[in-house]
Design an enzyme around this catalytic site. Structure first.
Site, PDB file in Angstrom:
ATOM      1  N   SER A   1     -33.683 -44.986   6.046  1.00  0.00           N
ATOM      2  CA  SER A   1     -34.633 -43.930   6.374  1.00  0.00           C
ATOM      3  C   SER A   1     -35.497 -43.651   5.152  1.00  0.00           C
ATOM      4  CB  SER A   1     -33.890 -42.653   6.768  1.00  0.00           C
ATOM      5  OG  SER A   1     -34.766 -41.545   6.828  1.00  0.00           O
TER       6      SER A   1
ATOM      7  N   TYR B   1     -28.108 -35.262   4.966  1.00  0.00           N
ATOM      8  CA  TYR B   1     -28.462 -36.515   5.645  1.00  0.00           C
ATOM      9  C   TYR B   1     -29.155 -37.473   4.672  1.00  0.00           C
ATOM     10  CZ  TYR B   1     -31.229 -39.622   8.651  1.00  0.00           C
ATOM     11  OH  TYR B   1     -31.820 -40.714   9.232  1.00  0.00           O
TER      12      TYR B   1
END
Length: 251
Positions: A144, A157
């Protein structure tokens, strides 16, 4: 079955209900892929995914896989590879978590870290060893842009993805010259069910766009893929901002 021009005949998806993974599987089936393994927790969603891909003409099988049960990974994945060569392993499982809740409940934060990082390290090493044993194949790891510089709004995260990203890069270096190709994919905000309740970020993309980028990256034997590509420039700038300036940004 060896992959030709980066396009696999056989695909193993770790995280068999991932919208990005399923969009990628559909695209690859339309090109060349004929055997698909969907690994995930048994559920109606996993069964539906298998049926939908099977309707496209692929031989689709499911296998029970739990990212959090690292002790089972070698056995579970070993059975898949025992059925025949796998040209592409797509490591697509992960959880977003709830930042505000997870800050208050450390056990929930640990679950995010264990799923996104620890589980991926375990499954990634097992898959990499199997690919190396057969002498060919690709491992695609869904990272990501959050891995580049975790933000206040999602640092739990983001930190888990940063660990995953670093692991995948190092694994790629370790496997260089063995016939196994590792590709790290860094999407930005992707419009999925997982992000439906979140405010959409700039340069948002779709599972289908990520799938297109993955296919192109496989053809090119890329090591890193950004989706969309403009995020590479954006994140390069953000990564080098002084911390005090970055902290004040509305991100």
């Amino acid at each position: 079955m060896k992959d030709a021009f980066g396009l696999p005949q056989s695909l193993l998806v770790l995280g068999g209900t991932s919208e990005i993974a399923l969009a990628t599987a559909r695209r690859l089936i339309a090109r060349r892929t004929r055997t698909v393994w969907l690994a995930g927790r048994p559920s109606p969603a996993l069964d539906r995914a298998a049926e939908q891909l099977g309707a496209l003409g692929a031989d689709v099988r499911t296998v029970a896989f739990d990212a959090l049960d690292a002790d089972s990974h070698e056995t579970v994945l070993g059975k898949v590879f025992a059925e025949g060569d796998i040209d592409l392993v797509l490591l697509a499982f992960g959880v977003l978590g709830d930042q505000a809740h997870d800050e208050r409940e450390p056990s929930a934060a640990v679950r995010v870290a264990q799923t996104n990082y620890t589980g991926a390290v375990s499954a990634g090493l097992v898959a990499a060893r199997a690919l190396q044993t057969q002498g060919h194949g690709s491992l695609v790891v869904l990272s990501s842009v959050a891995a580049e510089r975790p933000r206040r709004a999602n640092f739990i995260y983001g930190s888990s993805k940063a660990g995953l990203d670093a692991f995948a890069q190092g694994l790629g270096d370790a496997l260089h010259g063995t016939g196994v190709h590792v590709m790290v994919v860094r999407p930005g905000f992707v419009r999925t069910k997982m992000t439906a309740a979140l405010e959409e970020a700039p340069l948002a993309t779709t599972p289908e766009a990520v799938a297109t980028a993955i296919e192109l990256g496989l053809r090119r034997r890329s090591e890193t893929v950004w989706v969309p590509g403009a995020l590479r420039v954006v994140m390069s700038a953000l990564r080098h901002l002084p911390r005090g300036v970055f902290r004040r940004l509305p991100v």
